[in-house]
Each structure stands twice: as structure tokens, then as C-alpha cells.
Motif scaffolding. Structure first.
Motif, PDB file in Angstrom:
ATOM      1  N   GLN A  49       3.682 -13.000   5.315  1.00  0.00           N
ATOM      2  CA  GLN A  49       2.410 -13.402   4.704  1.00  0.00           C
ATOM      3  C   GLN A  49       1.619 -12.175   4.241  1.00  0.00           C
ATOM      4  N   ALA A  50       1.663 -11.123   5.039  1.00  0.00           N
ATOM      5  CA  ALA A  50       0.952  -9.898   4.668  1.00  0.00           C
ATOM      6  C   ALA A  50       1.569  -9.269   3.414  1.00  0.00           C
ATOM      7  N   ARG A  51       2.880  -9.356   3.294  1.00  0.00           N
ATOM      8  CA  ARG A  51       3.541  -8.835   2.081  1.00  0.00           C
ATOM      9  C   ARG A  51       3.108  -9.637   0.871  1.00  0.00           C
ATOM     10  N   LYS A  52       3.017 -10.959   1.040  1.00  0.00           N
ATOM     11  CA  LYS A  52       2.588 -11.804  -0.079  1.00  0.00           C
ATOM     12  C   LYS A  52       1.157 -11.446  -0.503  1.00  0.00           C
ATOM     13  N   ALA A  53       0.300 -11.218   0.483  1.00  0.00           N
ATOM     14  CA  ALA A  53      -1.084 -10.827   0.175  1.00  0.00           C
ATOM     15  C   ALA A  53      -1.094  -9.486  -0.561  1.00  0.00           C
ATOM     16  N   SER A  54      -0.236  -8.577  -0.110  1.00  0.00           N
ATOM     17  CA  SER A  54      -0.153  -7.259  -0.752  1.00  0.00           C
ATOM     18  C   SER A  54       0.329  -7.392  -2.206  1.00  0.00           C
ATOM     19  N   MET A  55       1.343  -8.235  -2.407  1.00  0.00           N
ATOM     20  CA  MET A  55       1.868  -8.452  -3.764  1.00  0.00           C
ATOM     21  C   MET A  55       0.792  -9.103  -4.650  1.00  0.00           C
ATOM     22  N   SER A  56       0.024 -10.037  -4.074  1.00  0.00           N
ATOM     23  CA  SER A  56      -1.068 -10.677  -4.834  1.00  0.00           C
ATOM     24  C   SER A  56      -2.088  -9.636  -5.271  1.00  0.00           C
ATOM     25  N   THR A  57      -2.417  -8.742  -4.355  1.00  0.00           N
ATOM     26  CA  THR A  57      -3.396  -7.691  -4.656  1.00  0.00           C
ATOM     27  C   THR A  57      -2.876  -6.782  -5.765  1.00  0.00           C
ATOM     28  N   ILE A  58      -1.608  -6.401  -5.640  1.00  0.00           N
ATOM     29  CA  ILE A  58      -0.992  -5.551  -6.671  1.00  0.00           C
ATOM     30  C   ILE A  58      -0.960  -6.299  -8.005  1.00  0.00           C
ATOM     31  N   GLY A  59      -0.567  -7.584  -7.950  1.00  0.00           N
ATOM     32  CA  GLY A  59      -0.483  -8.390  -9.162  1.00  0.00           C
ATOM     33  C   GLY A  59      -1.831  -8.592  -9.837  1.00  0.00           C
TER      34      GLY A  59
END
Lengths: 157, 157
Positions: free
Chosen positions: A34-44
Motif C-alpha cells: 500500500q505504501a508503494r502504491k501511495a508513493s507511485m501515486s505521489t510520483i504520478g
């Protein structure tokens, strides 16, 4: 019988403790996904803001572009040891799209992640300079995303 | 009739352009809300890792604690102008829980956000020192989260 009873109790207690430990570990891996997904969302999100300006879909604004680039760089350079925990690959943890190569080819993955760090750091300077500089800096950012996803991201779940 | 037709066409084109602009603006606000959620998830994840060690639910590990603190600090200090866009308050944009006070009391909100920045920066040093230091640094981190949510976050949607 008493001894047998005690043994069973001990075994049961051990089993409960082991399950709790296993549950705890699974929760930790699910949290990492979930933290990786949040990180990817932030990057995106921040890449999207910069990309919209690069494509002329949003007006160029040096302050917003710089803020987006700074946040992109901050997200890209986060310490990866708490995100990419072994055992959280696709198939093992729900929602994960991480290929096992992230761990079996750790040096390659690190290099790939560093490509985004480098591109994002260059974007911090470029974004506030002018639209042409921002556009030029978008290439390496986009390439690093694509390269990493191609090598280390599995198909949609 | 021709003039009338042209006028209608012009009006229609203007309406379409205005709708596209409005749609674009709504999309931007929706994107900001999603980005804020991702940011909160990132902050929550790393605070959770540190909190689990503080409470003895996870073994203290200086390297993991430091990584979590660094990432927390990075997330807390991201540039807020691309996240907290006026018009993205609760009720205006789906999923938002941002109170209007974020904008009507911008100085108070900034102070509240800075409290987390300061607490997270202190945690970066404390987390790698020892468990007692980490525990002591958790207080201000937790307080800043709670204080900000109390003042600037609306009820669940």
C-alpha cells in the motif's frame, strides 16, 4: 494425560504465536504494498502536473512546476528499504505488481530507481528555468518510469 | 438567420470551452485530493512503522527506524502549494475532508503543518539513536498529526 494435555496446550500456544507472527508479517508486507502504491501515486501526480505543462495542456507556471519537481524528487529519493520488502511480490501479496526480479536483480533495480532520482533532481532546476528546459527534462523522467515498469512491474491484477 | 446561427455556434463553442475548462479545473482539484490522500498514506505508513517499534510491537531496528523517519520527513516537507488547492474542500470535491479553515486560516494551517515538519526532522536523528530516543520523539509527531486533524480535517465522508 496431564502431560499430554500440557503438551497439547503448549503446541496450541506455539501455533497461535506462530500464526500471530505470520499474520503480523503478512500485514507488514501488505502495508508495504500500500505504501508503494501511495508513493507511485505521489510520483504520478507530480509528473502529471509537469507533463501537462510540457504538453501545453496547462499554462507554464515556474512556481508550481518547481514545487511539483521538488515533490517528485522527494518521493523518488525516499529510502527504499521500507518499501521493497522481500516476500511482497505479485502473487504473494494482494494488489502487488512487483516482479521477483526486484530482489533477484537488486543491483539492476537500484540502478533503475536511481535513474528516476537523477532525472527528478535535474527537473528541480529545469522546471523553474523555463518551459523549454522543463520539456527537455521530461524525457529522462518519463524514460526512467517506463524502463523501470517494463523491467520490474508485472501485469495488471 | 445566418448571423443568428453563427451567434448560436459561437455561444455553443464558448459553452464547450468553458465546460472543458471547468472540467479541467475539477479534474485538477480531484487530482489534488487524491495526491493528498497518497501523502497522508505515506505519512501514516512511516509513522506506523515507528509507532510499532515505540510500542514494542516490532523489534527496534536502527536502520529501518531511520529510513522510516527520513521518509516521514520527506513526505512532511513536500511543497504544499500543489496539494492544498483552494476549492478542493470537503463537499466541493468527492472524497475531500479538508475544512475551509485550511484556506481561511492559512497561517494557522501552515503553522500546524510546520509542527509535523519539525517533529519529523527531530525524529530523523532520534530514530537511529536508540529506542528511548525514538519513543521520546514519537510524542511531537503524534501530537502534530492529531492537532492538525482536529483543526483542519472534517468528519468521515
Amino acid at each position: 494425560m496431564r502431560l499430554f494435555g500440557l503438551t497439547l496446550t503448549t503446541l496450541a500456544a506455539t501455533a497461535v504465536a506462530f500464526t500471530a507472527l505470520a499474520d503480523g508479517h503478512t500485514k507488514a508486507l501488505e502495508g508495504a504494498v500500500q505504501a508503494r502504491k501511495a508513493s507511485m501515486s505521489t510520483i504520478g501526480y507530480h509528473t502529471g502536473l509537469l507533463g501537462a505543462m510540457a504538453k501545453g495542456e496547462a499554462p507554464y507556471d515556474a512556481a508550481i512546476a518547481t514545487a511539483a519537481a521538488e515533490n517528485l524528487a522527494a518521493a523518488a529519493s525516499m529510502n527504499r528499504i521500507v518499501f521493497w520488502i522481500e516476500g511482497s511480490e505479485q502473487g504473494a501479496i494482494e494488489g502487488s505488481r512487483a516482479k521477483p526480479e526486484i530482489w533477484s536483480d537488486a543491483a539492476g533495480f537500484e540502478e533503475s530507481a536511481m535513474a528516476l532520482e537523477t532525472a527528478a533532481a535535474a527537473m528541480v532546476t529545469a522546471a523553474g528555468t523555463d518551459l523549454e528546459s522543463l520539456r527537455a527534462a521530461m524525457g529522462p523522467v518519463g524514460k526512467s518510469c517506463g524502463d523501470c515498469h517494463k523491467a520490474y512491474r508485472g501485469p495488471r491484477n
